[in-house]
Design a protein around this motif. Structure first.
Motif, short mmCIF file in Angstrom:
data_model
loop_
_atom_site.label_atom_id
_atom_site.label_comp_id
_atom_site.label_asym_id
_atom_site.label_seq_id
_atom_site.Cartn_x
_atom_site.Cartn_y
_atom_site.Cartn_z
N LEU A 105 72.15 49.49 22.28
CA LEU A 105 72.24 49.94 20.89
C LEU A 105 72.51 51.43 20.80
O LEU A 105 73.23 51.89 19.91
CB LEU A 105 70.96 49.59 20.14
CG LEU A 105 70.78 48.11 19.76
CD1 LEU A 105 69.39 47.87 19.20
CD2 LEU A 105 71.84 47.67 18.76
N SER B 177 75.64 52.78 18.87
CA SER B 177 75.41 53.66 17.72
C SER B 177 76.23 54.93 17.84
O SER B 177 76.78 55.43 16.85
CB SER B 177 73.92 53.99 17.60
OG SER B 177 73.17 52.83 17.30
N VAL C 146 74.85 43.36 16.54
CA VAL C 146 74.54 44.72 16.08
C VAL C 146 74.24 44.73 14.59
O VAL C 146 73.26 45.33 14.14
CB VAL C 146 75.72 45.68 16.40
CG1 VAL C 146 75.50 47.03 15.72
CG2 VAL C 146 75.85 45.87 17.90
N TYR C 147 75.09 44.07 13.81
CA TYR C 147 74.86 44.02 12.37
C TYR C 147 73.53 43.34 12.04
O TYR C 147 72.82 43.77 11.12
CB TYR C 147 76.00 43.27 11.68
CG TYR C 147 77.26 44.09 11.51
CD1 TYR C 147 77.21 45.41 11.09
CD2 TYR C 147 78.52 43.52 11.74
CE1 TYR C 147 78.36 46.16 10.92
CE2 TYR C 147 79.68 44.26 11.57
CZ TYR C 147 79.59 45.58 11.17
OH TYR C 147 80.74 46.32 10.99
N ARG D 277 70.57 45.77 13.18
CA ARG D 277 70.51 46.97 12.34
C ARG D 277 70.34 46.65 10.85
O ARG D 277 70.16 47.57 10.05
CB ARG D 277 71.77 47.81 12.54
CG ARG D 277 71.93 48.41 13.93
CD ARG D 277 70.80 49.35 14.25
NE ARG D 277 71.10 50.16 15.43
CZ ARG D 277 70.20 50.81 16.12
NH1 ARG D 277 68.92 50.74 15.76
NH2 ARG D 277 70.52 51.54 17.17
N TRP E 239 72.63 45.78 8.80
CA TRP E 239 73.78 46.32 8.06
C TRP E 239 74.52 45.17 7.38
O TRP E 239 75.69 44.90 7.64
CB TRP E 239 74.71 47.07 9.01
CG TRP E 239 74.12 48.33 9.58
CD1 TRP E 239 73.06 49.03 9.10
CD2 TRP E 239 74.57 49.04 10.75
NE1 TRP E 239 72.82 50.14 9.88
CE2 TRP E 239 73.72 50.17 10.89
CE3 TRP E 239 75.59 48.82 11.67
CZ2 TRP E 239 73.88 51.08 11.94
CZ3 TRP E 239 75.74 49.74 12.71
CH2 TRP E 239 74.91 50.84 12.84
#
Length: 304
Positions: A218, A222, A254-255, A258, A260
């Motif tokens: 990550l 990032s 990742v989404y 996080r 997002w």
């Protein structure tokens, strides 16, 4: 002595002269903007509604006094918000018709033109290709995408055209990147290498994102997220189904980690639309499934 590049003498002690601070807690750049604006329009008042746009203007020109003064000169005919938007849209917007201004300082493009002419052809090619990166890059990425050598990167740093951060990453300021990207000859080939490099990078971290090395993965992602976003957009625009398919699971993870969600909804919606009614049915199904999942996450249940 001030110079745009290091003199490379044994007795040289180099101190980098940076732009004025552009943070809210340091008003240096804002004060210069207001002072310059009042020379153009004595009634100019920087109230709370103007302040965010003034700070944005100062950030866009990297705190460069010449850029701040040129931007402020437009306040007699444009709002601060309009000035900021124009700078983002077109580098040529920042110019001056002052009679007592040297020719090479009549516009930011003239400033950059002067620096560009001082570069070798190899340095010009490297700098123009490095303009494809968003949000900084590593030496390894620069080599893979542009074949830049350590000596060429070092030379561009010495000439104040690249900045090397404390974490080892290189950066090129947005407004200089805009100028350099206009000079690139083989744009399509460079952007293809750039996008495929980052899509392959995030794809290679799929197992780590779901394992014991998740934190490290990550951190890497990032730091490269702006490059990954740009690479995904390229993959969708140019229909690179193979690269997108390999990177799909990692980007989804990742989404999800996080949270997002709104961004994920738009990314996978655009991907699904691109590959609808094409031969890439698996990619379309994967994008639709993830689009639906993130719609569910933001309570768009009917769409999900």
């Amino acid at each position: 002595v001030t110079s745009r590049e290091r003199l490379n003498l044994r007795g040289e002690w180099a101190i980098e002269v940076e732009g004025l601070p552009t943070q809210e807690n340091d008003p240096s750049a804002v004060e210069l903007f207001v002072q310059s604006a009042r020379r153009t329009s004595a009634n100019f008042v920087a109230d709370k509604t103007h302040l965010p746009h003034i700070i944005r203007i100062c950030q866009l020109v990297n705190g460069m006094p010449l850029g701040i003064e040129m931007a402020a000169a437009w306040t007699h005919v444009m709002s601060c918000a309009e000035i900021a938007a124009e700078i983002e849209r077109d580098l040529n917007f920042l110019d001056s018709n002052l009679r007592d201004m040297p020719e090479r300082h009549r516009s930011l493009r003239a400033v950059f033109d002067h620096s560009w002419r001082l570069l070798t052809s190899a340095e010009q090619q490297t700098l123009s290709q490095l303009a494809v990166f968003q949000g900084g890059f590593t030496r390894e990425a620069a080599t893979a995408v542009t074949n830049a050598s350590l000596s060429s990167l070092s030379s561009l740093v010495d000439k104040s055209l690249l900045r090397r951060e404390l974490n080892g990453r290189y950066n090129i300021h947005k407004i200089l990147r805009q100028y350099a990207s206009d000079q690139i000859d083989n744009y399509d080939a460079v952007t293809a290498r750039y996008a495929q490099y980052y899509l392959q990078q995030i794809a290679s971290l799929s197992a780590d994102l779901r394992g014991a090395k998740q934190r490290e993965a990550l951190e890497v992602i990032s730091g490269e997220m702006e490059n990954i976003r740009a690479s995904w957009r390229w993959g969708v625009a140019y229909g690179d189904a193979a690269s997108l398919t390999r990177a799909m699971e990692s980007l989804y993870t990742v989404y999800e980690i996080r949270s997002w969600y709104p961004e994920a909804v738009e990314v996978f919606r655009a991907t699904a639309e691109k590959f609808a009614d094409t031969e890439h049915e698996l990619l379309w199904c994967q994008a639709m499934a993830r689009h639906g999942w993130f719609c569910y996450r933001i309570t768009q249940y009917d769409t999900a």
